[in-house]
Design a protein around this motif. Structure first.
Motif, PDB file in Angstrom:
ATOM      1  N   GLY A 136       3.476 -15.950  -5.323  1.00 22.51           N
ATOM      2  CA  GLY A 136       3.471 -14.495  -5.331  1.00 22.51           C
ATOM      3  C   GLY A 136       2.402 -13.968  -4.386  1.00 22.51           C
ATOM      4  O   GLY A 136       1.435 -14.670  -4.056  1.00 22.51           O
ATOM      5  N   PHE A 137       2.571 -12.709  -3.943  1.00 20.09           N
ATOM      6  CA  PHE A 137       1.542 -12.134  -3.085  1.00 20.09           C
ATOM      7  C   PHE A 137       0.212 -12.055  -3.830  1.00 20.09           C
ATOM      8  O   PHE A 137      -0.852 -12.207  -3.248  1.00 20.09           O
ATOM      9  N   LEU A 138       0.283 -11.841  -5.161  1.00 16.60           N
ATOM     10  CA  LEU A 138      -0.895 -11.865  -6.019  1.00 16.60           C
ATOM     11  C   LEU A 138      -0.703 -12.928  -7.101  1.00 16.60           C
ATOM     12  O   LEU A 138       0.423 -13.197  -7.521  1.00 16.60           O
ATOM     13  N   THR A 139      -1.809 -13.500  -7.544  1.00 15.21           N
ATOM     14  CA  THR A 139      -1.797 -14.444  -8.666  1.00 15.21           C
ATOM     15  C   THR A 139      -2.807 -13.973  -9.702  1.00 15.21           C
ATOM     16  O   THR A 139      -3.944 -13.645  -9.359  1.00 15.21           O
ATOM     17  N   MET A 140      -2.369 -13.936 -10.954  1.00 18.69           N
ATOM     18  CA  MET A 140      -3.255 -13.561 -12.059  1.00 18.69           C
ATOM     19  C   MET A 140      -3.535 -14.792 -12.910  1.00 18.69           C
ATOM     20  O   MET A 140      -2.616 -15.462 -13.381  1.00 18.69           O
ATOM     21  N   GLN A 141      -4.804 -15.093 -13.104  1.00 21.06           N
ATOM     22  CA  GLN A 141      -5.238 -16.220 -13.921  1.00 21.06           C
ATOM     23  C   GLN A 141      -6.077 -15.695 -15.081  1.00 21.06           C
ATOM     24  O   GLN A 141      -7.029 -14.938 -14.869  1.00 21.06           O
ATOM     25  N   SER A 142      -5.709 -16.090 -16.297  1.00 25.29           N
ATOM     26  CA  SER A 142      -6.430 -15.646 -17.492  1.00 25.29           C
ATOM     27  C   SER A 142      -7.118 -16.826 -18.162  1.00 25.29           C
ATOM     28  O   SER A 142      -6.607 -17.948 -18.169  1.00 25.29           O
ATOM     29  N   TYR A 143      -8.276 -16.530 -18.759  1.00 26.97           N
ATOM     30  CA  TYR A 143      -9.042 -17.523 -19.511  1.00 26.97           C
ATOM     31  C   TYR A 143      -9.417 -16.910 -20.860  1.00 26.97           C
ATOM     32  O   TYR A 143     -10.034 -15.845 -20.908  1.00 26.97           O
ATOM     33  N   LEU A 144      -9.032 -17.571 -21.947  1.00 26.91           N
ATOM     34  CA  LEU A 144      -9.366 -17.084 -23.278  1.00 26.91           C
ATOM     35  C   LEU A 144     -10.072 -18.189 -24.051  1.00 26.91           C
ATOM     36  O   LEU A 144      -9.499 -19.259 -24.303  1.00 26.91           O
TER      37      LEU A 144
ATOM     38  N   GLN B 124      -8.651 -13.072 -13.406  1.00 24.03           N
ATOM     39  CA  GLN B 124      -8.870 -12.896 -11.973  1.00 24.03           C
ATOM     40  C   GLN B 124      -7.551 -12.570 -11.285  1.00 24.03           C
ATOM     41  O   GLN B 124      -6.487 -13.053 -11.693  1.00 24.03           O
ATOM     42  N   LEU B 125      -7.638 -11.770 -10.243  1.00 21.90           N
ATOM     43  CA  LEU B 125      -6.514 -11.501  -9.349  1.00 21.90           C
ATOM     44  C   LEU B 125      -6.872 -11.990  -7.957  1.00 21.90           C
ATOM     45  O   LEU B 125      -7.906 -11.606  -7.408  1.00 21.90           O
ATOM     46  N   LYS B 126      -6.010 -12.840  -7.393  1.00 24.31           N
ATOM     47  CA  LYS B 126      -6.259 -13.390  -6.060  1.00 24.31           C
ATOM     48  C   LYS B 126      -5.034 -13.164  -5.181  1.00 24.31           C
ATOM     49  O   LYS B 126      -3.918 -12.995  -5.677  1.00 24.31           O
ATOM     50  N   ASN B 127      -5.265 -13.157  -3.865  1.00 21.86           N
ATOM     51  CA  ASN B 127      -4.147 -13.027  -2.932  1.00 21.86           C
ATOM     52  C   ASN B 127      -3.647 -14.407  -2.519  1.00 21.86           C
ATOM     53  O   ASN B 127      -4.091 -15.433  -3.049  1.00 21.86           O
ATOM     54  N   THR B 128      -2.719 -14.434  -1.566  1.00 21.95           N
ATOM     55  CA  THR B 128      -2.088 -15.700  -1.180  1.00 21.95           C
ATOM     56  C   THR B 128      -3.068 -16.688  -0.560  1.00 21.95           C
ATOM     57  O   THR B 128      -2.851 -17.893  -0.607  1.00 21.95           O
ATOM     58  N   SER B 129      -4.139 -16.193   0.024  1.00 22.29           N
ATOM     59  CA  SER B 129      -5.130 -17.086   0.627  1.00 22.29           C
ATOM     60  C   SER B 129      -6.191 -17.531  -0.370  1.00 22.29           C
ATOM     61  O   SER B 129      -7.113 -18.258  -0.007  1.00 22.29           O
TER      62      SER B 129
ATOM     63  N   GLY C 146       0.798  -1.199   0.000  1.00 25.77           N
ATOM     64  CA  GLY C 146       0.000   0.000   0.000  1.00 25.77           C
ATOM     65  C   GLY C 146       0.833   1.252   0.000  1.00 25.77           C
ATOM     66  O   GLY C 146       0.324   2.344  -0.187  1.00 25.77           O
ATOM     67  N   GLY C 147       2.165   1.113   0.178  1.00 25.02           N
ATOM     68  CA  GLY C 147       3.033   2.271   0.129  1.00 25.02           C
ATOM     69  C   GLY C 147       3.257   2.730  -1.295  1.00 25.02           C
ATOM     70  O   GLY C 147       2.819   2.107  -2.254  1.00 25.02           O
ATOM     71  N   ASP C 148       4.000   3.833  -1.419  1.00 22.66           N
ATOM     72  CA  ASP C 148       4.231   4.404  -2.735  1.00 22.66           C
ATOM     73  C   ASP C 148       5.332   3.685  -3.496  1.00 22.66           C
ATOM     74  O   ASP C 148       5.477   3.876  -4.691  1.00 22.66           O
ATOM     75  N   GLU C 149       6.149   2.863  -2.810  1.00 19.08           N
ATOM     76  CA  GLU C 149       7.304   2.279  -3.470  1.00 19.08           C
ATOM     77  C   GLU C 149       7.212   0.771  -3.617  1.00 19.08           C
ATOM     78  O   GLU C 149       7.633   0.223  -4.622  1.00 19.08           O
ATOM     79  N   GLN C 150       6.715   0.084  -2.627  1.00 20.48           N
ATOM     80  CA  GLN C 150       6.744  -1.369  -2.651  1.00 20.48           C
ATOM     81  C   GLN C 150       5.594  -1.920  -3.479  1.00 20.48           C
ATOM     82  O   GLN C 150       4.432  -1.593  -3.266  1.00 20.48           O
ATOM     83  N   THR C 151       5.923  -2.788  -4.422  1.00 17.71           N
ATOM     84  CA  THR C 151       4.927  -3.405  -5.295  1.00 17.71           C
ATOM     85  C   THR C 151       4.846  -4.886  -4.974  1.00 17.71           C
ATOM     86  O   THR C 151       5.880  -5.543  -4.822  1.00 17.71           O
ATOM     87  N   PRO C 152       3.649  -5.443  -4.866  1.00 17.77           N
ATOM     88  CA  PRO C 152       3.523  -6.868  -4.526  1.00 17.77           C
ATOM     89  C   PRO C 152       4.068  -7.764  -5.632  1.00 17.77           C
ATOM     90  O   PRO C 152       3.966  -7.447  -6.818  1.00 17.77           O
TER      91      PRO C 152
END
Length: 227
Positions: A112-120, A153-158, A32-38
């Motif tokens: 990863g802190f976030l996971t991106m899953q794509s469906y085409l 979709q974007l999901k977190n670690t849980s 949530g800071g200005d510098e750190q990216t998940p």
């Protein structure tokens, strides 16, 4: 003068400042800071491309000749669908990796802190515009159009869903011209169908990125991660 209470107040104040500065740098949930990216894991995209079987004019005879006794038209179509599905999956993965590299988002293979899953789910349809005999030849012109669905979709670690988006591919209006020229005996002279499909899939990747990039840029990922 008793300085013990004053010393304790100073120590408490320094402790509060240290904790507060750490919270501002990481956000309440680590970001949530200005510098750190998940960090982000790109899950393998689930891709299916359905392509048409050409049946106009002498093209059917060409396909039957290609199929031979050990194959079938359905087998040829399935093989072509796998080829273009693999192509689209590769193009989409490469595009996302390049995009996140530009955004300086750390990509990791897993956890990863976030996971991106794509469906085409892409459907390639053929619209015949003209079919003309020309001497001992037959020439077919037409348009290839893309339809189907795109979903990510974007999901977190849980595994909690933070964001998702669904797009109708037909709304992107991706079209490409094709041309097929064959001899009367069924032998093929020129067929630009495969090249037209490749161009259409490349254009699809461009337009999908344009549609979703505002929601997956680094600043927005930090917001999703802080939810």
């Amino acid at each position: 003068m008793n300085t013990l209470p004053l010393r304790r107040l100073l120590q408490a104040g320094l402790l509060f400042l240290g904790l507060n500065s750490g919270a501002q740098g990481q956000g309440f949930f680590g970001f949530g800071g200005d510098e750190q990216t998940p960090s982000l894991t790109l899950a393998p995209a689930q891709v299916a491309v359905d392509i048409p079987t050409p049946v106009q004019g002498n093209n059917l005879a060409v396909l039957l000749a290609q199929a031979g006794s050990d194959n079938s038209l359905s087998a040829l179509k399935e093989a072509a669908a796998r080829k273009f599905s693999d192509l689209l999956e590769r193009k989409w993965r490469d595009r996302l990796q390049a995009f996140f590299a530009d955004e300086e988002v750390p990509l990791v293979q897993r956890d990863g802190f976030l996971t991106m899953q794509s469906y085409l789910n892409v459907i390639v349809s053929k619209q015949l515009t003209d079919l003309k005999p020309s001497g001992d030849r037959e020439v077919e012109w037409g348009l290839l159009e893309l339809s189907g669905d795109f979903h990510y979709q974007l999901k977190n670690t849980s595994g909690e869903l933070l964001h998702e988006e669904l797009l109708k591919i037909a709304d992107l209006r991706v079209q490409e011209k094709y041309r097929i020229e064959t001899r009367r005996d069924g032998s093929k002279i020129e067929d630009t169908t495969d090249a037209a499909i490749e161009r259409a899939l490349e254009e699809l990747v461009d337009r999908l990125q344009d549609r979703i990039e505002d929601n997956i840029e680094a600043d927005q990922l930090r917001e999703w991660a802080s939810l």
